[in-house]
Design a protein around this motif. Structure first.
Motif, PDB file in Angstrom:
ATOM      1  N   VAL A 238     -33.883 -43.802   1.253  1.00 35.99           N
ATOM      2  CA  VAL A 238     -34.302 -42.149   1.971  1.00 35.99           C
ATOM      3  C   VAL A 238     -34.838 -42.259   3.668  1.00 35.99           C
ATOM      4  N   ILE A 239     -33.770 -41.762   3.651  1.00 33.80           N
ATOM      5  CA  ILE A 239     -34.696 -41.265   5.251  1.00 33.80           C
ATOM      6  C   ILE A 239     -35.340 -40.281   5.353  1.00 33.80           C
ATOM      7  N   GLU A 240     -36.506 -40.500   6.169  1.00 32.38           N
ATOM      8  CA  GLU A 240     -37.572 -39.123   6.786  1.00 32.38           C
ATOM      9  C   GLU A 240     -36.834 -38.748   7.549  1.00 32.38           C
ATOM     10  N   PRO A 241     -37.770 -37.599   7.667  1.00 30.03           N
ATOM     11  CA  PRO A 241     -37.360 -36.472   8.332  1.00 30.03           C
ATOM     12  C   PRO A 241     -37.424 -36.703  10.165  1.00 30.03           C
ATOM     13  N   ASP A 242     -36.419 -36.798  10.928  1.00 30.80           N
ATOM     14  CA  ASP A 242     -36.578 -36.981  12.003  1.00 30.80           C
ATOM     15  C   ASP A 242     -38.069 -36.938  13.314  1.00 30.80           C
ATOM     16  N   LEU A 243     -38.699 -37.437  13.353  1.00 31.34           N
ATOM     17  CA  LEU A 243     -40.074 -36.972  13.721  1.00 31.34           C
ATOM     18  C   LEU A 243     -40.115 -36.906  15.586  1.00 31.34           C
ATOM     19  N   SER A 244     -39.093 -37.608  15.859  1.00 34.81           N
ATOM     20  CA  SER A 244     -38.727 -37.110  17.311  1.00 34.81           C
ATOM     21  C   SER A 244     -38.114 -35.617  17.360  1.00 34.81           C
ATOM     22  N   ASN A 245     -37.190 -34.897  16.558  1.00 36.49           N
ATOM     23  CA  ASN A 245     -36.836 -33.887  16.339  1.00 36.49           C
ATOM     24  C   ASN A 245     -38.018 -32.578  16.493  1.00 36.49           C
ATOM     25  N   ALA A 246     -39.092 -33.189  15.507  1.00 36.04           N
ATOM     26  CA  ALA A 246     -39.811 -31.927  15.921  1.00 36.04           C
ATOM     27  C   ALA A 246     -40.970 -30.984  17.188  1.00 36.04           C
ATOM     28  N   ALA A 247     -40.534 -32.192  17.837  1.00 33.79           N
ATOM     29  CA  ALA A 247     -41.392 -32.157  19.228  1.00 33.79           C
ATOM     30  C   ALA A 247     -40.804 -31.047  19.797  1.00 33.79           C
ATOM     31  N   PRO A 248     -40.027 -30.257  19.487  1.00 32.72           N
ATOM     32  CA  PRO A 248     -40.059 -28.718  20.208  1.00 32.72           C
ATOM     33  C   PRO A 248     -40.557 -27.583  19.701  1.00 32.72           C
ATOM     34  N   PHE A 249     -40.029 -27.875  17.533  1.00 31.29           N
ATOM     35  CA  PHE A 249     -41.107 -26.555  16.711  1.00 31.29           C
ATOM     36  C   PHE A 249     -42.297 -27.244  17.266  1.00 31.29           C
ATOM     37  N   LEU A 250     -43.324 -28.211  16.594  1.00 28.01           N
ATOM     38  CA  LEU A 250     -44.547 -28.420  17.331  1.00 28.01           C
ATOM     39  C   LEU A 250     -45.244 -28.027  18.622  1.00 28.01           C
ATOM     40  N   ALA A 251     -44.101 -27.921  19.519  1.00 29.34           N
ATOM     41  CA  ALA A 251     -44.283 -27.304  20.629  1.00 29.34           C
ATOM     42  C   ALA A 251     -44.320 -25.812  20.983  1.00 29.34           C
ATOM     43  N   LEU A 252     -43.772 -25.408  19.808  1.00 30.56           N
ATOM     44  CA  LEU A 252     -43.817 -23.700  19.891  1.00 30.56           C
ATOM     45  C   LEU A 252     -45.833 -22.970  19.654  1.00 30.56           C
ATOM     46  N   ALA A 253     -46.048 -24.380  18.585  1.00 32.73           N
ATOM     47  CA  ALA A 253     -47.812 -24.125  18.404  1.00 32.73           C
ATOM     48  C   ALA A 253     -48.015 -23.651  19.655  1.00 32.73           C
ATOM     49  N   ALA A 254     -48.320 -25.348  20.399  1.00 28.60           N
ATOM     50  CA  ALA A 254     -48.752 -24.716  21.069  1.00 28.60           C
ATOM     51  C   ALA A 254     -48.350 -23.631  22.567  1.00 28.60           C
ATOM     52  N   VAL A 255     -47.395 -23.660  22.349  1.00 28.92           N
ATOM     53  CA  VAL A 255     -46.881 -22.731  23.052  1.00 28.92           C
ATOM     54  C   VAL A 255     -47.631 -21.321  23.504  1.00 28.92           C
ATOM     55  N   SER A 256     -47.213 -20.933  21.716  1.00 28.05           N
ATOM     56  CA  SER A 256     -47.686 -19.230  21.278  1.00 28.05           C
ATOM     57  C   SER A 256     -48.606 -19.193  21.110  1.00 28.05           C
ATOM     58  N   GLY A 257     -49.955 -20.380  21.021  1.00 22.33           N
ATOM     59  CA  GLY A 257     -51.311 -20.463  20.024  1.00 22.33           C
ATOM     60  C   GLY A 257     -50.547 -20.529  19.185  1.00 22.33           C
ATOM     61  N   GLY A 258     -49.990 -20.067  18.004  1.00 23.48           N
ATOM     62  CA  GLY A 258     -49.517 -19.767  17.215  1.00 23.48           C
ATOM     63  C   GLY A 258     -50.062 -21.202  16.113  1.00 23.48           C
ATOM     64  N   SER A 259     -49.543 -21.715  14.500  1.00 21.10           N
ATOM     65  CA  SER A 259     -49.070 -22.705  14.053  1.00 21.10           C
ATOM     66  C   SER A 259     -48.150 -22.225  13.196  1.00 21.10           C
ATOM     67  N   VAL A 260     -47.586 -23.941  13.185  1.00 19.29           N
ATOM     68  CA  VAL A 260     -45.968 -24.398  12.771  1.00 19.29           C
ATOM     69  C   VAL A 260     -46.771 -25.598  11.563  1.00 19.29           C
ATOM     70  N   LEU A 261     -45.804 -25.806  10.143  1.00 17.70           N
ATOM     71  CA  LEU A 261     -46.074 -26.702   9.626  1.00 17.70           C
ATOM     72  C   LEU A 261     -43.946 -27.166   9.595  1.00 17.70           C
ATOM     73  N   VAL A 262     -44.512 -28.726   9.663  1.00 18.10           N
ATOM     74  CA  VAL A 262     -43.545 -29.621   9.472  1.00 18.10           C
ATOM     75  C   VAL A 262     -43.397 -30.585   8.250  1.00 18.10           C
ATOM     76  N   ARG A 263     -42.169 -29.965   6.997  1.00 13.78           N
ATOM     77  CA  ARG A 263     -42.515 -30.566   5.920  1.00 13.78           C
ATOM     78  C   ARG A 263     -42.329 -31.492   6.163  1.00 13.78           C
ATOM     79  N   ASP A 264     -43.434 -32.205   4.271  1.00  8.45           N
ATOM     80  CA  ASP A 264     -42.539 -33.817   4.722  1.00  8.45           C
ATOM     81  C   ASP A 264     -42.979 -34.809   5.159  1.00  8.45           C
ATOM     82  N   TRP A 265     -43.798 -34.621   5.977  1.00  2.26           N
ATOM     83  CA  TRP A 265     -44.052 -35.805   7.922  1.00  2.26           C
ATOM     84  C   TRP A 265     -44.786 -36.529   6.638  1.00  2.26           C
ATOM     85  N   PRO A 266     -44.330 -37.958   6.586  1.00  2.00           N
ATOM     86  CA  PRO A 266     -45.048 -38.904   6.125  1.00  2.00           C
ATOM     87  C   PRO A 266     -46.037 -38.961   6.671  1.00  2.00           C
ATOM     88  N   GLN A 267     -47.159 -40.016   5.560  1.00  2.00           N
ATOM     89  CA  GLN A 267     -47.949 -40.379   5.626  1.00  2.00           C
ATOM     90  C   GLN A 267     -48.164 -41.722   6.665  1.00  2.00           C
TER      91      GLN A 267
END
Length: 426
Positions: A238-267
């Motif tokens: 079962v292939i995990e989500p691509d965490l490196s591809n999360a970078a631009p989405f999580l960056a939106l939180a930093a850029v905007s001062g908002g909040s981004v949840l990336v679902r199913d991030w592995p523990q």
């Protein structure tokens, strides 16, 4: 040299704090390792939640050309190993994993396997892998260049044994030999001699994948990896989500001062992208890993950082873009090896960020970035999906940024542009 394609893509601009939840496609790195091992296994297996992208489809086509059957028609891909007997032509495209992971498997074939790819791939390093394969008993004709195009002439088996190489240009050199090594008569005993191997988490990813398939791997000694000969057990992955591809989405939180949840991030994971948690916290974000996934919340500003990214070089473009938006200087180091990725990423980042007003100094192994006002303009990508990620991050904070060849993101994220633009319509 840059060449602007027609109709560069206008990057959407944030106008306030975002509040988003996103689900990401599967990891290319995990998927292509799983596909190679499935094709060399002792029976059929399934790669579940496989990423459907150019790189993974090229891998599936390569393994099919070698004699396996890879059914990519659904979300879960069935792989049935076959006899490696026919001559084949392998298109590597821009996929380093295809160019490096498939030749060691092709050595087990009984045919002539020719490799080539997109024009830029002819400048990406592969010579150390080819030399290592020759030392293990594989016949290879690369016309003395150490680059694409080249041909592997299989004899049906590979002797294997001990081999020494310099893998300082890419950890994929080590992973490539390990993935097929269990099928070699003597297994493979790999020693690295040279500057430190970059992106060690990717080698740890390979070790973990091999062990899941029942392969005995000894990685207890620095710069040495031993793979015992024996069967590769068929295992459904079962292939995990691509965490490196999360970078631009999580960056939106930093850029905007908002909040981004990336679902199913592995523990727990071997993916280098997991380092985003630590890096974004250093840059002033609140980071919380919970049952639903990873939530990042931006602070009042983005802090500059002093980071050695040697083990997570693929994150450099996204982190550099955030550093260009920070309120204090940043030093990014340890990533000379990313000059040999899809493009010379250090030179490209210095050029493109600088063209938009960033104060950037290119170092031999990194970048120095100081606060400066940014402006709109065309951000060239050089057929590099990570450069496109950097462009959209800048575009989220700066009016008038046009990203050239946004379609290059299909390498690891199909329909990225529509997905990204859709975040502003939700």
């Amino acid at each position: 040299m840059t060449s602007t394609l027609p109709n560069p893509w206008p990057a959407p601009r944030t106008r306030g704090p975002v509040d988003l939840e996103v689900s990401l496609p599967g990891s290319k790195s995990l998927a292509n390792r799983a596909l190679v091992l499935a094709a060399l296994a002792d029976g059929p297996s399934v790669v579940r939640r496989a990423l459907r992208s150019r790189d993974t489809l090229l891998m599936a086509a390569a393994l099919t050309a070698l004699g396996s059957e890879v059914d990519t028609s659904g979300d879960d891909w069935t792989v049935t190993p076959g006899a490696l007997t026919a001559d084949a032509l392998i298109d590597c495209g821009l996929a380093g994993t295809v160019m490096r992971f498939v030749p060691p498997a092709a050595g087990l074939s009984q045919g002539r396997v020719a490799f080539d790819g997109d024009p830029h791939m002819r400048s990406r390093p592969i010579g150390p892998v080819l030399d290592a394969l020759r030392g293990l008993g594989v016949e290879i004709d690369d016309h003395g260049t150490g680059f694409l195009p080249f041909t592997v002439r299989g004899s049906g088996s590979v002797r294997g044994g001990a081999v020494t190489l310099d893998a300082s240009e890419s950890s994929q050199f080590i992973s490539a030999l390990m993935l097929a090594g269990a099928r070699y008569e003597q297994g493979v005993d790999i020693r690295h001699v040279g500057p430190p191997v970059p992106s060690l988490p990717h080698i740890e990813m390979t070790v973990a994948a091999l062990r899941r398939h029942g392969v005995e791997v000894d990685a207890s000694e620095p710069d040495r990896w031993r793979v015992a000969p024996g069967p590769i057990v068929a295992v459904d992955e079962v292939i995990e989500p691509d965490l490196s591809n999360a970078a631009p989405f999580l960056a939106l939180a930093a850029v905007s001062g908002g909040s981004v949840l990336v679902r199913d991030w592995p523990q727990a994971t071997t993916q280098p992208g997991d380092e985003l948690r630590r890096i974004l916290a250093l840059m002033g974000c609140a980071v919380d890993l919970g049952p639903a996934g990873l939530r990042v919340t931006g602070g009042p500003s983005i802090r500059g950082v002093d980071l050695d990214l040697h083990d997570v070089g693929e994150l450099t473009p996204a982190i550099a873009a955030l550093c260009a938006l920070a309120d204090s200087p940043s030093e990014l180091s340890g990533v000379a090896h990313i000059r040999g990725h899809e493009t010379d990423r250090l030179a490209a980042l210095a050029r493109e960020l600088g063209a938009l007003g960033a104060d950037v100094t290119e170092r031999p192994d990194g970048l120095s970035i100081r606060p400066a006002p940014l402006r709109g303009g065309t951000f060239h990508t050089y057929a590099d999906h990570r450069m496109a990620h950097a462009g959209v991050i800048i575009g989220a904070a700066v009016d008038g940024v046009l990203v050239e060849d946004i379609a290059t993101t299909s390498k690891t994220f199909p329909d990225f542009a529509d997905f990204w633009a859709g975040l502003w319509r939700e």
